[in-house]
Design an enzyme around this catalytic site. Sequence first.
Site, short mmCIF file in Angstrom:
data_model
loop_
_atom_site.label_atom_id
_atom_site.label_comp_id
_atom_site.label_asym_id
_atom_site.label_seq_id
_atom_site.Cartn_x
_atom_site.Cartn_y
_atom_site.Cartn_z
N GLU A 29 84.28 29.97 14.66
CA GLU A 29 85.68 29.79 14.62
C GLU A 29 86.02 29.37 13.30
O GLU A 29 85.88 28.40 12.62
CB GLU A 29 85.99 28.68 15.72
CG GLU A 29 85.28 29.02 17.02
CD GLU A 29 85.46 27.96 18.05
OE1 GLU A 29 85.97 26.88 17.61
OE2 GLU A 29 84.72 27.99 19.07
N GLU A 60 81.80 29.48 22.32
CA GLU A 60 80.62 28.93 21.73
C GLU A 60 79.58 29.62 22.23
O GLU A 60 78.48 29.97 21.59
CB GLU A 60 80.36 27.42 21.71
CG GLU A 60 81.30 26.54 21.03
CD GLU A 60 82.61 26.28 21.35
OE1 GLU A 60 83.64 26.11 20.42
OE2 GLU A 60 83.02 26.80 22.36
N PHE A 83 82.43 21.74 15.58
CA PHE A 83 81.96 20.54 15.77
C PHE A 83 80.82 20.29 16.72
O PHE A 83 80.67 21.13 17.71
CB PHE A 83 83.16 19.39 16.50
CG PHE A 83 84.40 19.12 15.31
CD1 PHE A 83 84.26 17.96 14.66
CD2 PHE A 83 85.42 20.00 15.22
CE1 PHE A 83 85.27 17.81 13.99
CE2 PHE A 83 86.44 19.70 14.39
CZ PHE A 83 86.43 18.68 13.77
N ALA A 84 79.91 19.36 16.56
CA ALA A 84 78.74 19.32 17.38
C ALA A 84 78.99 18.98 19.01
O ALA A 84 78.53 19.45 19.74
CB ALA A 84 77.79 18.29 16.82
N ASP A 85 80.39 18.43 18.91
CA ASP A 85 80.81 18.32 20.52
C ASP A 85 80.93 19.39 21.08
O ASP A 85 81.09 19.26 22.21
CB ASP A 85 82.06 17.40 20.16
CG ASP A 85 81.86 16.29 19.25
OD1 ASP A 85 81.70 16.36 18.29
OD2 ASP A 85 82.08 15.07 19.82
N TYR A 86 81.18 20.67 20.43
CA TYR A 86 81.62 21.63 20.99
C TYR A 86 80.36 22.47 21.36
O TYR A 86 80.74 23.61 21.99
CB TYR A 86 82.40 22.59 19.80
CG TYR A 86 83.76 22.06 19.72
CD1 TYR A 86 84.35 20.84 20.23
CD2 TYR A 86 84.34 22.65 18.58
CE1 TYR A 86 85.28 20.36 19.77
CE2 TYR A 86 85.86 22.11 18.18
CZ TYR A 86 86.35 20.83 18.80
OH TYR A 86 87.37 20.48 18.43
N HIS A 129 85.04 14.77 18.82
CA HIS A 129 84.87 15.08 17.57
C HIS A 129 84.04 14.40 16.61
O HIS A 129 84.04 14.36 15.43
CB HIS A 129 86.11 15.44 16.79
CG HIS A 129 87.11 16.32 17.47
ND1 HIS A 129 88.09 15.60 18.39
CD2 HIS A 129 87.48 17.49 16.96
CE1 HIS A 129 88.84 16.78 18.55
NE2 HIS A 129 88.40 17.80 17.94
#
Length: 337
Positions: A29, A60, A83-86, A129
């Site tokens: 992205e 993702e 972001f790792a959160d995604y 985030h």
Amino acid sequence: MARMSMIEALHSAMDKKLSDDASVLVFGEDVGFFGGVFRCTAGLQEKFGEERVFDTPINESAIVGLAVGMAAQGMRPCVEVQFADYVYPAYDQITQEAARLRHRSNEQFTCPIVVRMPTGGGIFGGQTHSQSPEALFTHVAGLKVVIPSTPYDAKGLLIASIEDPDPVIFLEPKRIYNGPFYGDHSGKSVPWSQHESSEVPEGHYTVPLGKAVVRQPGNDITILAYGTMVYVAEAAAKQAGVDAEIIELRTLLPLDLDTIRHSVEKTGRCIVVHEATRTSGFGAELIAEVQEACFWHLKAPIRRVAGWDAPYPHAQEWDYFPGPERIAAALKLAMEE
């Protein structure tokens, strides 16, 4: 050699591999035209074209699924999850497909993909985030999990990851993208220009996966840390006045148990530091490994300093982090036992 931030070092690694290997692709992205939300891929699309560096929809699962299919056909995708959160929508593709492809195909196929993800807090990004999900991936056989803390290691580890025949989860501590934060409430930092690890070769080199490094030698106690916490541990040891040996893991899976064991056998004491939530964090695995390998050398219980067992607290971000004060207190306690 050139002085680089971690962002510049990661950019240099991708630039070099795109130049050297036509099978390498970069996508995710906003990584193409915009150059990534943290600018790690800035200019790469213009240099290598839209077929080699391209933007994807906000999906993702599709990003990683596409990478798995490409890898099975001989490509080497280096993809970015913003972001790792995604990453959670892609967890199925990573754990059920990428991690198992070599084994379920009886080694007819491999899956040489890299999934890059900015991880951890420090930018006041809030709950979605700022997470540190490394433990979710260290539990999965077939993956490698990498977390650098210096520009030199970031470039060398990323090149090694792209060249590796198996899937690599590459976690980038965004709090130190532009310099090492010690992590106190003042936000005090040390510019990369004053830090020897900012010296980065401009050409090709690798840092081996699965090999830890003694970041600071010492004799009193071993600190096991990775990512941002390496710098916080350095500041804490100085604050506590303890001759601590700081082992930076660099790769969590596979784990360099030999370097860890050698240090703990020498010092007889150990604490583990990580930013992620304490319960079931990677620190628990480290403690188990040290306990099994070094039990008869230990002079005190192994302690851990970690994030709270709570949803990520936006307003209390700097209290959530293990700071120098919390780590220094744990060091002093371990030395008294």
